[in-house]
Each structure stands twice: as structure tokens, then as C-alpha cells.
Design an enzyme around this catalytic site. Structure first.
Site, PDB file in Angstrom:
ATOM      1  N   SER A 120       0.824  -1.208   0.000  1.00  0.00           N
ATOM      2  CA  SER A 120       0.000   0.000   0.000  1.00  0.00           C
ATOM      3  C   SER A 120       0.859   1.260   0.000  1.00  0.00           C
ATOM      4  O   SER A 120       0.328   2.353  -0.116  1.00  0.00           O
ATOM      5  CB  SER A 120      -0.953  -0.011   1.195  1.00  0.00           C
ATOM      6  OG  SER A 120      -0.282  -0.383   2.364  1.00  0.00           O
ATOM      7  N   HIS A 141      -2.024  -2.769  -6.791  1.00  0.00           N
ATOM      8  CA  HIS A 141      -2.634  -2.427  -5.500  1.00  0.00           C
ATOM      9  C   HIS A 141      -4.147  -2.645  -5.545  1.00  0.00           C
ATOM     10  O   HIS A 141      -4.861  -1.909  -6.224  1.00  0.00           O
ATOM     11  CB  HIS A 141      -2.298  -0.967  -5.162  1.00  0.00           C
ATOM     12  CG  HIS A 141      -2.713  -0.541  -3.801  1.00  0.00           C
ATOM     13  ND1 HIS A 141      -3.020   0.749  -3.475  1.00  0.00           N
ATOM     14  CD2 HIS A 141      -2.890  -1.255  -2.651  1.00  0.00           C
ATOM     15  CE1 HIS A 141      -3.354   0.824  -2.202  1.00  0.00           C
ATOM     16  NE2 HIS A 141      -3.287  -0.381  -1.683  1.00  0.00           N
ATOM     17  N   GLU A 153      -4.854  -0.267  -8.669  1.00  0.00           N
ATOM     18  CA  GLU A 153      -3.885   0.769  -9.017  1.00  0.00           C
ATOM     19  C   GLU A 153      -2.648   0.040  -9.530  1.00  0.00           C
ATOM     20  O   GLU A 153      -2.091  -0.801  -8.813  1.00  0.00           O
ATOM     21  CB  GLU A 153      -3.465   1.507  -7.733  1.00  0.00           C
ATOM     22  CG  GLU A 153      -3.999   2.885  -7.567  1.00  0.00           C
ATOM     23  CD  GLU A 153      -3.491   3.529  -6.265  1.00  0.00           C
ATOM     24  OE1 GLU A 153      -3.139   4.695  -6.334  1.00  0.00           O
ATOM     25  OE2 GLU A 153      -3.454   2.891  -5.201  1.00  0.00           O
ATOM     26  N   ASN A 191      -4.005   6.158  -1.563  1.00  0.00           N
ATOM     27  CA  ASN A 191      -3.598   6.365  -0.166  1.00  0.00           C
ATOM     28  C   ASN A 191      -3.011   7.755   0.074  1.00  0.00           C
ATOM     29  O   ASN A 191      -3.039   8.262   1.200  1.00  0.00           O
ATOM     30  CB  ASN A 191      -2.632   5.276   0.288  1.00  0.00           C
ATOM     31  CG  ASN A 191      -3.375   3.976   0.569  1.00  0.00           C
ATOM     32  OD1 ASN A 191      -4.591   3.990   0.769  1.00  0.00           O
ATOM     33  ND2 ASN A 191      -2.665   2.867   0.576  1.00  0.00           N
TER      34      ASN A 191
HETATM   35  N1  3HC Z   1     -16.229 -10.075   0.520  1.00  0.00           N
HETATM   36  C1  3HC Z   1     -17.032 -10.279  -0.518  1.00  0.00           C
HETATM   37  N2  3HC Z   1     -18.181  -9.614  -0.715  1.00  0.00           N
HETATM   38  C2  3HC Z   1     -18.520  -8.710   0.210  1.00  0.00           C
HETATM   39  C3  3HC Z   1     -17.725  -8.440   1.344  1.00  0.00           C
HETATM   40  C4  3HC Z   1     -16.522  -9.183   1.479  1.00  0.00           C
HETATM   41  N3  3HC Z   1     -15.692  -9.014   2.505  1.00  0.00           N
HETATM   42  N4  3HC Z   1     -18.319  -7.472   2.072  1.00  0.00           N
HETATM   43  C5  3HC Z   1     -19.442  -7.143   1.417  1.00  0.00           C
HETATM   44  N5  3HC Z   1     -19.570  -7.877   0.300  1.00  0.00           N
HETATM   45  C6  3HC Z   1     -20.602  -7.768  -0.734  1.00  0.00           C
HETATM   46  C7  3HC Z   1     -21.975  -8.127  -0.227  1.00  0.00           C
HETATM   47  O1  3HC Z   1     -22.229  -9.500  -0.401  1.00  0.00           O
HETATM   48  C8  3HC Z   1     -22.850  -7.278  -1.153  1.00  0.00           C
HETATM   49  O2  3HC Z   1     -22.939  -7.930  -2.429  1.00  0.00           O
HETATM   50  P1  3HC Z   1     -24.172  -7.665  -3.453  1.00  0.00           P
HETATM   51  O3  3HC Z   1     -24.097  -6.221  -3.853  1.00  0.00           O
HETATM   52  O4  3HC Z   1     -23.847  -8.585  -4.586  1.00  0.00           O
HETATM   53  O5  3HC Z   1     -25.405  -7.990  -2.721  1.00  0.00           O
HETATM   54  C9  3HC Z   1     -22.039  -5.996  -1.350  1.00  0.00           C
HETATM   55  O6  3HC Z   1     -20.691  -6.368  -1.090  1.00  0.00           O
HETATM   56  C10 3HC Z   1     -22.465  -4.902  -0.407  1.00  0.00           C
HETATM   57  O7  3HC Z   1     -22.341  -5.385   0.927  1.00  0.00           O
HETATM   58  P2  3HC Z   1     -23.367  -5.125   2.098  1.00  0.00           P
HETATM   59  O8  3HC Z   1     -24.725  -4.823   1.539  1.00  0.00           O
HETATM   60  O9  3HC Z   1     -23.248  -6.220   3.096  1.00  0.00           O
HETATM   61  O10 3HC Z   1     -22.756  -3.890   2.848  1.00  0.00           O
HETATM   62  P3  3HC Z   1     -22.476  -2.445   2.356  1.00  0.00           P
HETATM   63  O11 3HC Z   1     -23.417  -2.009   1.304  1.00  0.00           O
HETATM   64  O12 3HC Z   1     -22.362  -1.678   3.624  1.00  0.00           O
HETATM   65  O13 3HC Z   1     -21.035  -2.561   1.696  1.00  0.00           O
HETATM   66  C11 3HC Z   1     -18.710  -2.406   1.741  1.00  0.00           C
HETATM   67  C12 3HC Z   1     -19.938  -3.027   2.400  1.00  0.00           C
HETATM   68  C13 3HC Z   1     -18.601  -2.901   0.310  1.00  0.00           C
HETATM   69  C14 3HC Z   1     -17.512  -2.874   2.540  1.00  0.00           C
HETATM   70  C15 3HC Z   1     -18.875  -0.852   1.743  1.00  0.00           C
HETATM   71  O14 3HC Z   1     -19.166  -0.390   3.036  1.00  0.00           O
HETATM   72  C16 3HC Z   1     -17.655  -0.116   1.238  1.00  0.00           C
HETATM   73  O15 3HC Z   1     -17.430  -0.023   0.039  1.00  0.00           O
HETATM   74  N6  3HC Z   1     -16.851   0.459   2.162  1.00  0.00           N
HETATM   75  C17 3HC Z   1     -15.648   1.205   1.836  1.00  0.00           C
HETATM   76  C18 3HC Z   1     -14.508   0.231   1.611  1.00  0.00           C
HETATM   77  C19 3HC Z   1     -13.240   0.939   1.231  1.00  0.00           C
HETATM   78  O16 3HC Z   1     -13.123   2.150   1.192  1.00  0.00           O
HETATM   79  N7  3HC Z   1     -12.200   0.127   0.956  1.00  0.00           N
HETATM   80  C20 3HC Z   1     -10.897   0.654   0.646  1.00  0.00           C
HETATM   81  C21 3HC Z   1     -10.058   0.626   1.866  1.00  0.00           C
HETATM   82  S1  3HC Z   1      -8.451   1.290   1.568  1.00  0.00           S
HETATM   83  C22 3HC Z   1      -7.562   0.016   0.985  1.00  0.00           C
HETATM   84  O17 3HC Z   1      -7.988  -1.101   0.913  1.00  0.00           O
HETATM   85  C23 3HC Z   1      -6.153   0.363   0.574  1.00  0.00           C
HETATM   86  C24 3HC Z   1      -5.135  -0.039   1.577  1.00  0.00           C
HETATM   87  O18 3HC Z   1      -3.868   0.125   0.978  1.00  0.00           O
HETATM   88  C25 3HC Z   1      -5.173   0.783   2.860  1.00  0.00           C
END
Ligand code: 3HC
Length: 293
Positions: A120, A141, A153, A191
Site C-alpha cells: 500500500s 494495489h 492501481e 492512499n
Molecule cells: N467479501 C465479498 N463480498 C462482500 C464483502 C466481502 N468481505 N463485504 C461485502 N460484500 C458484498 C456483499 O455480499 C454485497 O454484495 P451484493 O451487492 O452482490 O449484494 C455488497 O458487497 C455490499 O455489501 P453489504 O450490503 O453487506 O454492505 P455495504 O453495502 O455496507 O457494503 C462495503 C460493504 C462494500 C464494505 C462498503 O461499506 C464499502 O465499500 N466500504 C468502503 C470500503 C473501502 O473504502 N475500501 C478501501 C479501503 S483502503 C484500501 O484497501 C487500501 C489499503 O492500501 C489501505
């Protein structure tokens, strides 16, 4: 060059997600970790996440089983990479560990194999330089949760060849992701923006500007983020955020990226977010309960 066999190093949060999407796209995948219990946990998560799609009728149980069947768990590093076309590394963000691993991988992987790091923040050029194939070394990424997030990325190190970028773009698209191509700089593109934003939210909590839940609600509804910044901090892991902020200060030589004292204190206390059951929220009950600071 066509990629058929992918090895993912690390079965943790990112590694198992990457193995999952690669197998779902039809690649033959080896997932490697250093202990059987980490592999077991990785497989459990993949099965659980595929189970969501099965429950919703988006995939049959048979299809889910076929996807899991394309993934082989491996403990020995040489075994894991010896016939790989592409090695994607998702091991802990410790520079020495990454450099040592890449030296070993470079010795054991076929000459044609492309080496990609899911780091990251760590320099792609620095990792590439310990291998004999810096032109075949690249940053790939992914974002958490990997099966859901739509971006990869792609990061070019100083020596990364355009042909390597093309192959990685094709693989990323095949696993269902859009790509952006970024020239190496600390934190790349996402990031670079995310870390200062989360730092600022934590500083505001530290100063008593708002409660944890109000700050999250403000950003969620005010900016239409899917999660508020403190929920997201707990989701990513407070140790990871602190590590990246410290790395930014070292690399940019600019104190504007410094981590808030509150973040450092929480990491020292072992409150790392969801993975330890406590961060800005307490996850021990049915619903997350925000902490007071
Ligand atoms: N694995 C697989 N599928 C998942 C999952 C997981 N861990 N979590 C949720 N899902 C799926 C669900 O099954 C659902 O699928 P569908 O649309 O086909 O029905 C869909 O994702 C939406 O999930 P939920 O309805 O349960 O929940 P939300 O609508 O609240 O979504 C979330 C959950 C997708 C995690 C959403 O809150 C989100 O996008 N959050 C932001 C995540 C983010 O910003 N990530 C980046 C972090 S930074 C990073 O990774 C970089 C690093 O370098 C720091």
C-alpha cells in the site's frame, strides 16, 4: 504473454481476496502462507465470501466449489512460485520482509514470471532493485474487500517495462477491475488522499470537534462515502494506517502527514480496529459501539 498460473503470497485479508478473484476469473492459483492455520483461515474467508453470492442466488454451490478447487494452499515458498507466470505478493508491510522474500522469489520463479506487489505504500523501485528482473516488477494495489472493490492501481517503478504494464492491465481487467496507472510516489494515488483524510478525522476527534459516530455520519451523508472515516479506519486496521502515515513522513520529509497522537496511542494499546474487536468502535457486542475520547 499469457498468464495462466498465478501465485499469491499471503493468505491474509488482502491475499485471500486476491486469490479468490483470480480463481473466480479462471486462473490456476497457488496461495502461500507460512503456517497452515493462516492458509486454513484464508480458505475459510474465501468460502464465506463465495457463500454470500450463493445465498443471494448469484452463483451455484457447484460454481463456488469449482472456484475454491482452483486454489491450492502451499507452505513452501519455492514450491509456490516455481511454475508461476505471475506472483502477486500480499505479505505484511515490513520492508526487510518484503525485500528478503523478493530475493528468494526471484531465485525460484521462472525467468518469464512477472512479480507484482500489493504493497500500500512501499517503493516498487526499491523492491524491484533486489531482483534480477526490475523491468518485470510492478505494483498491483487492490482494495479491501477485494471481491467487491472495483479498482486496481497499477504502479510503475523506475524500470518497469510497458509490456509488463500491459500484461497486468489485462489480468486486472480479467479479474473484473478497472485500472489506473500511477508513477511511483509514496501512497500512489489513493492512499495519498485517503491517509491525510483519515488522519484529519482522527485529529478532529482528538480535539473534541465531534463524537466518533457524528464524524462518521457527517462524512457518510455529507460526502456520500459508503463508510465514515472512523469506521473505515477500523476496517483497514489502525496499525496499517499508522504504518503508512509514518512512512509518508519519512519519505516526503513533510510533517503534514504525521499521525495523530490518538492513533499512535490506540495502536500501542492493541486497539487495531475490527480485527482485534476494538478500535474507534467496540465490536464485542451485536452492534458496534463507538468509543468516547
Ligand atoms: N467479501 C465479498 N463480498 C462482500 C464483502 C466481502 N468481505 N463485504 C461485502 N460484500 C458484498 C456483499 O455480499 C454485497 O454484495 P451484493 O451487492 O452482490 O449484494 C455488497 O458487497 C455490499 O455489501 P453489504 O450490503 O453487506 O454492505 P455495504 O453495502 O455496507 O457494503 C462495503 C460493504 C462494500 C464494505 C462498503 O461499506 C464499502 O465499500 N466500504 C468502503 C470500503 C473501502 O473504502 N475500501 C478501501 C479501503 S483502503 C484500501 O484497501 C487500501 C489499503 O492500501 C489501505
Amino acid at each position: 504473454m499469457e498468464i495462466k498460473k498465478i501465485t499469491v503470497l499471503g493468505a491474509g485479508q488482502m491475499g485471500n481476496g486476491i486469490a479468490h478473484v483470480c480463481a473466480q476469473a479462471g486462473y490456476e492459483v497457488k496461495m502461500r502462507d507460512i503456517e497452515q492455520r493462516f492458509l486454513d483461515r484464508g480458505f475459510e474467508t474465501i468460502k464465506k465470501n463465495l457463500g454470500r453470492a450463493v445465498k443471494k442466488g448469484k452463483m451455484s454451490q457447484e460454481e463456488a466449489d469449482t472456484i475454491v478447487g482452483r486454489i491450492t494452499g502451499v507452505l513452501d515458498l519455492k514450491d509456490a512460485v516455481k511454475d508461476a507466470d505471475l506472483v502477486i505478493e500480499a505479505i505484511p508491510e515490513v520492508v526487510k520482509l518484503k525485500l528478503d522474500t523478493w530475493k528468494e522469489v526471484d531465485e525460484a520463479a521462472p525467468d518469464h514470471a512477472i512479480l507484482a506487489s500489493n504493497t500500500s505504500s512501499i517503493s516498487i523501485t526499491q523492491m524491484a532493485a533486489v531482483t534480477k528482473r526490475p523491468e518485470q516488477f510492478i505494483g498491483m494495489h487492490f482494495f479491501n474487500p477485494v471481491p467487491v472493490m472495483g479498482l486496481v492501481e497499477i504502479i510503475k517503478g523506475a524500470a518497469t517495462a510497458d509490456s509488463t504494464v500491459d500484461v497486468i492491465k489485462t489480468v486486472s481487467e480479467k479479474v473484473g477491475k478497472k485500472t489506473v496507472i500511477v508513477n511511483e510516489a509514496p501512497g500512489f494515488a489513493v492512499n495519498r488522499v485517503l491517509i491525510p483524510a483519515i488522519n484529519e478525522a482522527i485529529l478532529a476527534i482528538q480535539e473534541g470537534v465531534a463524537t466518533v459516530e457524528d464524524m462518521d455520519l457527517a462524512i457518510k451523508l455529507g460526502l456520500n462515502w459508503p463508510m465514515g472515516p472512523l469506521t473505515l479506519a477500523d476496517f483497514v486496521g489502525l496499525d496499517t494506517l499508522l504504518y503508512i502515515a509514518d512512512y509518508f513522513v519519512d519519505e516526503f520529509k513533510d510533517s503534514k502527514y504525521r499521525a495523530p497522537a490518538l492513533l499512535r496511542k490506540m495502536v500501542r494499546a492493541g486497539w487495531l480496529g475490527r480485527k482485534t474487536g476494538k478500535g474507534f468502535y467496540d465490536y464485542s457486542g451485536e452492534k458496534p459501539v463507538p468509543l468516547r475520547f
